[in-house]
Write a protein that holds these residues in place. Structure first.
Motif, short mmCIF file in Angstrom:
data_model
loop_
_atom_site.label_atom_id
_atom_site.label_comp_id
_atom_site.label_asym_id
_atom_site.label_seq_id
_atom_site.Cartn_x
_atom_site.Cartn_y
_atom_site.Cartn_z
N ALA A 139 0.50 -1.21 -0.15
CA ALA A 139 -0.01 -0.12 0.33
C ALA A 139 0.99 1.44 -0.35
O ALA A 139 1.94 0.96 0.43
N GLU A 140 0.22 2.39 -0.52
CA GLU A 140 1.38 3.35 -0.25
C GLU A 140 1.77 3.86 0.85
O GLU A 140 0.67 4.14 1.73
N GLY A 141 3.40 4.27 0.88
CA GLY A 141 3.58 4.31 1.77
C GLY A 141 3.82 3.19 3.18
O GLY A 141 4.72 3.42 4.13
N ARG A 142 4.30 2.11 2.74
CA ARG A 142 4.13 1.03 3.21
C ARG A 142 4.99 -0.18 3.04
O ARG A 142 5.95 -0.13 0.95
N GLU A 159 7.74 -2.45 -5.07
CA GLU A 159 6.72 -1.64 -5.40
C GLU A 159 5.58 -1.76 -5.72
O GLU A 159 4.21 -1.25 -5.85
N SER A 205 -3.15 -6.26 -6.43
CA SER A 205 -3.17 -5.83 -7.82
C SER A 205 -2.87 -6.64 -8.75
O SER A 205 -3.40 -8.07 -8.30
#
Length: 68
Positions: A4-7, A21, A44
């Motif tokens: 997830a974004e920022g993980r 990523e 995804s």
């Protein structure tokens, strides 16, 4: 799955290296289900190309390695 974004998510099946990523294939097990539930990863889309098929061959008795 992909992070997830920022993980940053370690992959235990890959020596705890971080999941890229852009994601990658992971087994459907308790570890990844927890990561999904905790919103550490997101599903995804499957790649357009199917994964390559690996075919194992049996050695022929008396054959040299390069003759198979």
């Amino acid at each position: 799955m992909k992070p997830a974004e920022g993980r940053a998510v370690p992959d235990p099946d890959n020596g705890y290296q971080l999941l890229p990523e852009n994601g990658g294939p992971v087994p459907d097990n308790a570890y990844w289900q927890r990561r999904l539930k905790d919103k550490d990863v997101i599903k995804s889309e499957a790649p357009d190309e199917p994964a390559p098929v690996v075919v194992e061959t049996k050695a022929v008795k008396g054959a040299k390695a390069n003759e198979l």
